[in-house]
Write an enzyme that holds these catalytic residues in place. Structure first.
Site, short mmCIF file in Angstrom:
data_model
loop_
_atom_site.label_atom_id
_atom_site.label_comp_id
_atom_site.label_asym_id
_atom_site.label_seq_id
_atom_site.Cartn_x
_atom_site.Cartn_y
_atom_site.Cartn_z
N HIS A 308 0.82 -1.21 0.00
CA HIS A 308 0.00 0.00 0.00
C HIS A 308 0.86 1.27 0.00
CE1 HIS A 308 -4.00 -1.80 0.40
NE2 HIS A 308 -3.45 -2.70 1.18
N ASP A 315 -7.50 -2.21 -1.54
CA ASP A 315 -8.40 -3.23 -1.01
C ASP A 315 -9.84 -2.83 -1.32
OD1 ASP A 315 -6.21 -4.52 -0.04
OD2 ASP A 315 -6.53 -3.98 2.06
N GLU A 361 -5.78 -13.05 -0.01
CA GLU A 361 -6.58 -11.83 0.10
C GLU A 361 -7.24 -11.57 -1.26
OE1 GLU A 361 -4.39 -8.50 1.52
OE2 GLU A 361 -4.04 -9.35 3.51
N HIS A 364 -7.58 -7.84 -2.41
CA HIS A 364 -6.38 -7.00 -2.55
C HIS A 364 -5.94 -6.99 -4.02
CE1 HIS A 364 -2.51 -5.28 -0.93
NE2 HIS A 364 -2.11 -5.72 -2.11
#
Length: 501
Positions: A308, A315, A361, A364
């Site tokens: 990030h 996300d 994830e 993501h």
């Protein structure tokens, strides 16, 4: 000459990353330049400049004067000569070009544009019509049909030329970002969840995400929003340290209410046998820093290893009250089949946890550009596998593919000042150790760090006092002085000091 200044004078917008700058007129015409290279693209036409483009420290791009004369209209540039103190100097004068059809006292200016139009050839420059060894042939970027009109986002979803490989860098525990790294052109996210209106992403990632949400709404997914975008190094450090404290002191904070000595994640990561042998049997319920770090790393990335911070990761979440598990939702299936069309990949797939070293994830996304995203979607590879394959040494003649970007090309994003990265990391470690007191630092190493941090005057003053015998400062006083000075010096560029782990 300073082409960024001319662009500001004429109302031409400037965007892009440090490795590639894009100049766009109000009429939609674009010129793309790569610093330290004589290659450029004007309205899709490759050209060769008379000299290399130079990016100065102030962020202004300097180009050969011939480019402004031959390829740009809207500004009149003249080269003159003046003499001062028996020396001759060259002077460049720049003025807006008046519109010959305008009338009135104020008059109007000619709209800026580039003379080299799409599909045309300008005699003053060298078009790349016949690629040679210096300009290898590249595969075309895939094209897709959408339910919505996304033509305005096409150049962001599918960057070409040198920008094609500019967003492919790995960011993980091995390939880290420095605490000074801040993405260029951070842009507010248009479709952020409530309470996260200040969320930002890098320009190309944000525009591509906006296109993805537009198409998702057209496909019937109207309750999907962005939940997390760019996170600075300091914010991640503060969050990581908070988790460390919570895991270490779980017993003292939660035992009275829950009856548990350790968190569920601690039992899952460390195991009940390990906890009983090393803590419960010794009547000690505070995790060591190393064990707490192992637990926290199972659900939170360390500062510098978090994607990030690159501004290229986002996300997603479903804000519908009836939303269930994201991984089993219809939107997750749609995202898996369509994310690559917008330049995104699902960064941590469920079947690639061994390769990524990260828990699955499905929400993501990582922006890499359509060319590479489509290639990864077709091959089923994750980012680690894909970058390892394309950066491998070329095979023998006639085998494998040649001209693929190397590891250094793929990691240009990871550090804007690569030559200072090692020194910054060493000084930051000195700062952390001197604060915690776990390792006594030699006075010589601390002094050397401060001299590099422009603290020479203070160190010399105290060294003179000590050498003259007027006042002998103990080493503990020197270390305390050094720790307090570091907080104000090593991070004097405006960034908050990182939290000690």
């Amino acid at each position: 000459m300073d082409f960024t200044g001319i662009a500001g004078l004429c109302g031409v917008s400037v965007s892009g990353v440090r490795d590639e700058l894009v100049f766009e007129t109000a009429g939609g015409e674009t010129a793309v330049f790569v610093p330290d290279s004589d290659r450029a693209s004007v309205n899709g036409n490759g050209i060769t400049l008379e000299g290399k483009a130079i990016l100065r420290d102030d962020g202004h791009l300097w180009l050969p004067l011939s480019f402004v004369h031959d390829c740009f209209s809207g500004a009149d540039v003249s080269l003159g000569e003046v003499e001062k103190r028996n020396k001759k100097y060259f002077v460049i004068s720049v003025d807006r070009t008046p519109d010959p059809e305008s009338t009135g006292a104020l008059g109007k200016w000619l709209e800026p544009s580039f003379r080299l139009k799409p599909g045309s050839v300008l005699s003053a420059v060298s078009p790349d019509d016949t690629p040679d060894a210096s300009s290898p042939v590249t595969d075309p970027v895939p094209k897709y049909d959408f339910l919505s009109d996304l033509s305005a986002f096409e150049r962001y979803m599918a960057p070409d030329g040198t920008a094609r490989d500019a967003y492919l860098a790995l960011v993980d525990g091995t390939h880290r970002l420095t605490y000074r790294y801040v993405p260029a052109e951070l842009t507010a996210v248009a479709d952020a969840r409530t309470g996260a209106e200040d969320m930002k992403l890098a320009l190309f990632a944000e525009r591509s995400l906006e296109a993805l949400f537009t198409e998702a709404r057209a496909a019937g997914y109207t309750t999907v929003r962005a939940s997390l975008g760019y996170v600075s190094y300091n914010d991640r450090a503060e969050l990581f340290d908070g988790y460390l404290s919570a895991e270490r002191n779980f017993s003292s904070r939660n035992y009275a209410a829950t009856g548990k000595r350790f968190s569920d994640r601690a039992y899952a990561v460390l195991g009940s046998t390990y906890l009983n042998e090393n803590y419960v049997s010794k009547d000690s319920y505070t995790l060591s820093l190393a064990d707490a770090r192992r637990v926290v790393l199972s659900y939170c990335d360390e500062p510098g290893s978090d994607e990030h911070q690159s501004g290229l990761a986002v996300d997603l979440c479903d804000i519908s009250p009836s939303a269930g598990d994201f991984a089993s939702s219809p939107f997750a299936a749609w995202l898996k089949e369509n994310a690559h069309k917008f330049g995104f990949v699902i960064r941590y797939p469920a079947d690639k946890t061994a390769e990524t070293g990260h828990a699955a994830e499905p929400w993501h996304l990582r922006y890499v550009g359509r060319y590479h995203a489509a290639a990864m979607h077709a091959s089923g590879e994750c980012l680690e596998e894909y970058t390892a394959r394309i950066s491998a040494p070329p095979a023998a003649a006639g085998e494998g593919r040649e001209g693929t970007p190397g590891r250094e090309d793929n990691e240009r994003l990871t550090c804007r000042d690569r030559h200072t990265d090692r020194r910054d990391r060493r000084e930051r470690n000195i700062f952390r150790r001197s604060r915690t007191g776990k390792q006594k630092m030699p006075h010589a190493r601390l002094t050397a760090a401060f001299q590099r941090a422009f603290c020479i005057r203070s160190i010399r003053m105290r060294s003179d006092i000590r050498s003259r015998g007027r006042r002998r400062l103990p080493r503990s006083r020197i270390r305390r002085f050094c720790g307090s000075r570091l907080r104000g010096i090593l991070f004097s560029d405006g960034a908050d000091e990182p939290q000690s782990s």
